[in-house]
Motif scaffolding. Structure first.
Motif, PDB file in Angstrom:
ATOM      1  N   VAL A   1       0.833  -1.205   0.000  1.00 19.15           N
ATOM      2  CA  VAL A   1       0.000   0.000   0.000  1.00 19.15           C
ATOM      3  C   VAL A   1       0.864   1.250   0.000  1.00 19.15           C
ATOM      4  N   ALA A   2       1.970   1.191   0.766  1.00 25.49           N
ATOM      5  CA  ALA A   2       2.850   2.364   0.884  1.00 25.49           C
ATOM      6  C   ALA A   2       3.615   2.648  -0.403  1.00 25.49           C
ATOM      7  N   THR A   3       3.880   1.622  -1.203  1.00 24.88           N
ATOM      8  CA  THR A   3       4.731   1.803  -2.386  1.00 24.88           C
ATOM      9  C   THR A   3       3.975   1.757  -3.707  1.00 24.88           C
ATOM     10  N   ASP A   4       2.740   1.289  -3.710  1.00 26.53           N
ATOM     11  CA  ASP A   4       1.996   1.139  -4.958  1.00 26.53           C
ATOM     12  C   ASP A   4       0.643   1.833  -4.829  1.00 26.53           C
ATOM     13  N   GLN A   5       0.517   2.975  -5.487  1.00 31.67           N
ATOM     14  CA  GLN A   5      -0.718   3.750  -5.391  1.00 31.67           C
ATOM     15  C   GLN A   5      -1.892   3.075  -6.090  1.00 31.67           C
ATOM     16  N   LYS A   6      -1.614   2.047  -6.903  1.00 30.74           N
ATOM     17  CA  LYS A   6      -2.688   1.340  -7.590  1.00 30.74           C
ATOM     18  C   LYS A   6      -3.438   0.389  -6.657  1.00 30.74           C
TER      19      LYS A   6
ATOM     20  N   LYS B   1      -5.764  -0.342  -3.927  1.00 34.27           N
ATOM     21  CA  LYS B   1      -6.837   0.372  -3.251  1.00 34.27           C
ATOM     22  C   LYS B   1      -7.414  -0.502  -2.144  1.00 34.27           C
TER      23      LYS B   1
ATOM     24  N   ALA C   1      -5.450   5.557   4.713  1.00 41.86           N
ATOM     25  CA  ALA C   1      -5.677   4.749   3.501  1.00 41.86           C
ATOM     26  C   ALA C   1      -6.970   3.951   3.634  1.00 41.86           C
TER      27      ALA C   1
ATOM     28  N   SER D   1      -7.511  -2.079 -12.188  1.00 39.26           N
ATOM     29  CA  SER D   1      -6.918  -0.886 -11.578  1.00 39.26           C
ATOM     30  C   SER D   1      -7.980   0.066 -11.051  1.00 39.26           C
TER      31      SER D   1
END
Length: 578
Positions: free
Chosen positions: A178-183, A185, A229, A255
């Motif tokens: 979650v911290a490194t991949d904004q995709k 959700k 988040a 996505s």
């Protein structure tokens, strides 16, 4: 011919004899039935038992209750069992309301909520929260009758990127992704009212805290980021959350849809049973989150004998099979017939020990602080007494511990918040006893300004405490720029009673002025926080009871941070004037 005639006659006689025999047997059977019916004790009036439970388990409970009640008796009475659906949050709210208590974020019970003789909640977390609020409201313990572990529900194409089904997934793995991949959700059902949401929140927050290592600041920041988040992807109802999962397996659909959410194993089984375009994987991540364990809580003693007899039948293979047919495991974690085991699922599971009740409520207060959109004016006492040292805080002054609590609290507020900062004592700004440091405005543009203002605050060494005049002025200021769709509030932090040598408002005058100024169409919550053991708590409560809000006191100023979070969480309780 004669022989045949005799044979026919004999046959006719035999038929008549057979018919007569049958008739006699029927009469005898009827007589025996009547004898049995009237010689045995009468059924009498039906003994009634009501069971309220979530929709997840109602079909199995209804089937078992019907089967058991057909042959059960209590004394001379038959047993009539009613099993009905009831949202656990509504029952919890109703039980808390009976004791004049409230659970964080739960609010008021639905007006149609029924309190049953037996309450089967979906999780022991509800009983724990209620017992902590009022020990008499529910039994101290209740036997589990079913189990559904909490899993990370993830569309199968996305789950494969985590190494599923071969790799064992951990909550820290998810936090890192979650911290490194904004995709990615993340979604969650509102945790203050849903046990799966709460279990997921507890586990994810703990994993995020641990991700900060030994650095307390980094740990807090990591946990706050995780909560934000989750807040961004929260849904009020589980059905709404399920609709957010992707409806197609192409890159655009994956996505654009929900990537992961903590849900029950049963929810995943039932979702996949509908043959969706993209199936969900159930990831049994470590450390295990608190499972749904369906405690059987008998409320009151008048129906306890019937309830306990029925409970015995729920510890049977027959009931386990009924659970298996709807995607639930038996209380011991084993599955009955018809259970559709998800890929990579353990053969048997046991319920994890629920976390400490204080930890649960503490986390929910943070959640409330983060998720409720707000417009707030923070008003801080800078009178001379705020220079007093706090022994339990390593000698830091009351002013220092208060400002640290304010800074930490502000770190929980996202950019959707609007915040202003005042200070007060006596004669701070000409003849005014209060002074505006930062006007109320969006944190998106003035977070740095607010933090800088907090860093410059110093107590007025000989200043007194013009509390009442300041509260009225702050109330009018918040009302003047009122914004609908937000919780508009004032939070005042003070370590003393009203003390204004110039006179100023009396308590009675303040309350009268607040009531005259108040506009029902523009409700404003007044939250008063007392610091130390010399505050005018009784007078503060009169104010908040009269106008709406709440009073909180930290006799030990070192605990002001916890009290601050509790006070912020009040915004979700819908406090109204009395």
């Amino acid at each position: 011919m004669k022989g045949r005639h005799r044979s026919a006659g004999s046959s006719g006689g035999a038929l008549k004899l057979g018919a007569a025999t049958v008739a006699v047997l029927v009469v005898l059977a009827g007589s025996w039935y009547a004898f049995r019916k009237y010689s045995q004790p009468s059924c009498g009036n039906a003994a009634k038992l009501s069971i309220g439970a979530p929709a997840d388990i109602v079909p199995a409970l209804k089937a078992q209750a019907t089967e058991w009640s057909e042959r059960a008796k209590v004394g001379h009475n038959c047993v009539d069992i009613e099993v009905f659906e009831e949202d656990p949050a509504d029952v919890a709210a109703a039980l808390a309301g009976k004791a004049n208590k409230a659970l964080t974020g739960v609010g008021q019970a639905n007006g149609k909520t029924r309190i049953p003789d037996v309450w089967v909640a979906d999780s022991s977390l509800w009983l724990q929260r209620l017992h902590a609020a009022d020990a008499q409201s529910v039994p101290a313990d209740a036997k589990s009758i079913a189990l559904s572990p909490l899993v990370l529900a993830m569309p199968e194409p996305i789950a494969t990127t985590f190494g599923w089904p071969q790799k064992e997934i951990t909550y820290p793995d998810l936090i890192g992704k979650v911290a490194t991949d904004q995709k990615v959700k993340v979604g969650i059902v509102e945790p203050s009212r849903d046990a799966t949401g709460l279990g997921g929140l507890l586990t994810l927050a703990a994993a995020a805290q641990a991700a900060g290592g030994g650095d307390a600041t980094q740990a807090t920041q990591a946990a706050t980021a995780a909560l934000r988040a989750l807040a961004a992807g929260r849904s009020s109802l589980r059905a709404d959350l399920m609709q957010k999962f992707p409806r197609g397996g192409d890159a655009t659909a994956l996505s654009g849809g929900l990537s992961v959410a903590p849900l029950s194993e049963q929810a995943v089984i039932q979702y996949n049973g509908q043959q969706p375009p993209v199936r969900l994987a159930a990831l049994y991540a470590e450390p295990a989150a608190p499972a749904l364990d369906y405690p059987y809580a008998v409320l009151g003693n008048d129906k306890a004998s019937i309830a306990n007899e029925l409970l015995k039948s729920l510890d049977s293979q027959g009931f386990r099979d009924k659970l298996g047919a709807i995607g639930l495991r038996g209380a011991d974690g084993t599955a009955g017939k018809g259970f559709q085991t998800p890929a990579n699922a353990p053969a048997a599971l046991a319920a994890a020990q629920p976390p400490d009740a204080a930890a649960v409520e503490g986390l929910l207060t943070k959640w409330q602080a983060i998720t409720l959109p707000a417009r707030m004016l923070a008003v801080i006492d800078v009178s001379g007494s705020m220079l007093e040292p706090v022994p339990t805080a390593g000698g830091a002054t009351r002013m220092q511990v208060t400002l640290e609590a304010a800074r930490k609290g502000m770190s929980l507020f996202d950019d959707s918040w609007a915040l202003g900062v005042w200070v007060f004592s006596t004669l701070l700004d000409g003849n005014k006893d209060y002074k505006q440091l930062v006007p109320i405005g969006p944190l998106a543009s003035q977070r740095t300004q607010c933090l800088q203002a907090l860093s410059t605050i110093q107590p007025k060494r000989n200043g007194d405490t013009a509390l009442y005049d300041t509260i009225l002025a702050a109330y009018k200021a918040v009302q003047q720029g009122y914004e609908s769709g937000r919780v508009n509030s004032i939070i005042v932090m003070t370590d003393g009673e009203n003390d204004d040598p110039a006179g100023g408002l009396s308590l009675e005058q303040l309350i009268a002025e607040l009531k005259k100024t108040a506009d029902p169409a523009k409700p404003i919550q007044v939250i008063l926080i007392g610091i130390g053991n010399k505050v005018g708590e009784a007078q503060m409560r009169q104010i908040t009871d009269a106008i709406g809000g709440g009073t909180f006191v930290a006799p030990d100023p070192a605990k002001i941070g916890d009290i601050f979070l509790q006070a912020i969480a009040l915004r979700g309780q819908g406090a109204q004037p009395k």
